[in-house]
Design a protein around this motif. Structure first.
Motif, PDB file in Angstrom:
ATOM      1  N   TYR A   1       0.832  -1.208   0.000  1.00 13.21           N
ATOM      2  CA  TYR A   1       0.000   0.000   0.000  1.00 13.21           C
ATOM      3  C   TYR A   1       0.865   1.256   0.000  1.00 13.21           C
ATOM      4  N   ARG A   2       1.790   1.317   0.924  1.00 13.21           N
ATOM      5  CA  ARG A   2       2.674   2.481   1.025  1.00 13.21           C
ATOM      6  C   ARG A   2       4.112   2.022   1.187  1.00 13.21           C
TER       7      ARG A   2
ATOM      8  N   GLY B   1       1.786   1.436  -3.686  1.00 15.98           N
ATOM      9  CA  GLY B   1       0.471   1.664  -4.266  1.00 15.98           C
ATOM     10  C   GLY B   1      -0.067   0.488  -5.055  1.00 15.98           C
TER      11      GLY B   1
ATOM     12  N   SER C   1      -5.095  -0.883  -2.611  1.00 11.74           N
ATOM     13  CA  SER C   1      -5.781   0.357  -2.254  1.00 11.74           C
ATOM     14  C   SER C   1      -5.730   0.627  -0.750  1.00 11.74           C
ATOM     15  N   LYS C   2      -6.081   1.845  -0.394  1.00  5.56           N
ATOM     16  CA  LYS C   2      -6.150   2.217   1.019  1.00  5.56           C
ATOM     17  C   LYS C   2      -7.197   1.372   1.743  1.00  5.56           C
ATOM     18  N   ASP C   3      -8.346   1.147   1.087  1.00  9.76           N
ATOM     19  CA  ASP C   3      -9.401   0.343   1.710  1.00  9.76           C
ATOM     20  C   ASP C   3      -8.941  -1.096   1.931  1.00  9.76           C
TER      21      ASP C   3
ATOM     22  N   TYR D   1      -5.887  -2.078   2.384  1.00  9.31           N
ATOM     23  CA  TYR D   1      -4.925  -2.109   3.485  1.00  9.31           C
ATOM     24  C   TYR D   1      -5.639  -1.988   4.835  1.00  9.31           C
ATOM     25  N   LYS D   2      -6.638  -1.127   4.922  1.00  9.24           N
ATOM     26  CA  LYS D   2      -7.394  -1.002   6.167  1.00  9.24           C
ATOM     27  C   LYS D   2      -8.045  -2.338   6.538  1.00  9.24           C
TER      28      LYS D   2
ATOM     29  N   ASP E   1      -1.603  -1.507  13.118  1.00  8.91           N
ATOM     30  CA  ASP E   1      -1.175  -0.878  11.870  1.00  8.91           C
ATOM     31  C   ASP E   1       0.318  -0.603  11.950  1.00  8.91           C
TER      32      ASP E   1
END
Length: 309
Positions: free
Chosen positions: A232-233, A236, A239-241, A243-244, A254
């Motif tokens: 994610y970071r 990329g 997505s952010k979702d 990864y959450k 986290d």
């Protein structure tokens, strides 16, 4: 670690001694002949640190590793231990004496997993890590202590000296010390070492199985979570979702909010780059990606628009 621009290098085709798809297939044919298996029609599934082939005539996957007998024996021990623990993972073929040693190549045979049309997702890997991290250490054999730069040091020690190798070696020494100084917050234990979607497979029943036991060790759980987080970071690739969802699936921790995450990121980037250096002769595409990664490593502020190869 910023420097000026570097001149472009010319792509050079691989030699016979390198670990490529061309040299791996010859090892496959020899190993199958010894094991009494038919290698005709075998399909290359993956060529990375190892080469994986699916046999057409048998429900078997053949894995070819370039040397390091202790590592391969460790993988076989881990597979048998995970099977005895009921953990969803790859299984070794029971009726073949292995590993086979063919020169500098080591060959193992695995039960073929019939793959579902739906791939394993990153959140599936987070769930596998949650369950793996709950397992006690094996009793019948000892897992090594985790060394995040072991493979990189091994690659660099056999590399021809040059500007790139000198830079990578210096960075390796720096990151070794920074890793040693980290203060981890999760309890240590069994870790996979390289858990991502490419090392998991959903079978026809829907079960997601863990693959590739080469980097298994006793070490910080933050490392396993960092491998997922880097997708994610900064890369990329998820997505952010997504990864959450991984953070929730694992249990809420986290790793990107932990103070040592940037050190894990730098180590992972170095490992990925030295791995790709071995493959730079495979194609102009691999060569160009390696040059890009080298340029980015020399500039810590550069965005990591890296391709997953």
């Amino acid at each position: 670690m910023t420097t000026g621009p570097r001149a472009a290098r010319t792509w050079i085709p691989p030699t016979e001694s390198e670990f490529t798809s061309e040299t791996a297939v010859r090892t496959l044919q020899a190993a199958c002949a010894i094991a009494g298996l038919d290698s005709r029609g075998a399909r290359l599934l993956r060529l990375g640190t190892n080469a994986n082939y699916k046999l057409a005539a048998h429900p078997i996957m053949v894995r070819i590793a370039p040397g390091h007998l202790e590592d391969v024996r460790k993988e076989l021990d881990i597979a048998r231990w995970l099977a005895s623990s009921g953990f969803p993972a790859a299984r070794v073929v029971k009726d073949i004496d292995q590993p086979l040693i063919l020169g500098e190549r080591l060959v193992t045979f695995w039960e073929l997993i019939e793959e579902s049309p739906e791939p394993a997702h990153v959140v599936d890997v987070a769930r596998l890590l949650r369950d793996l991290h709950r397992l006690p250490e094996p009793r019948d054999f000892a897992l090594p202590r985790f060394e995040p730069l072991a493979h990189t040091m091994r690659r660099l020690s056999s590399a021809v000296d040059g500007e790139d190798v000198q830079f990578l070696s210096s960075r390796c020494e720096l990151l070794q010390q920074q890793f040693a100084d980290l203060e981890f917050v999760l309890p240590p234990g069994v870790i996979h070492g390289d858990a991502h979607e490419g090392n998991a497979l959903r079978d026809r029943s829907g079960m997601v199985r863990l693959l590739d036991f080469e980097s298994f060790a006793i070490g910080p759980r933050e490392w396993d979570l960092g491998v997922l987080a880097l997708r994610y970071r900064p890369f990329g690739w998820i997505s952010k979702d997504d990864y959450k969802a991984c953070v929730v699936a694992y249990g809420g921790f986290d790793v990107t909010e932990w103070s040592g995450f940037r050190v894990l990121q730098a180590i992972r980037e170095l490992n990925m780059t030295t791995w790709l250096r071995q493959k730079a002769g495979e194609s102009p595409e691999h060569h160009a990606e390696f040059r890009k990664r080298m340029a980015d490593l020399r500039d810590d502020s550069a965005p990591r628009h890296w391709r997953a190869l």
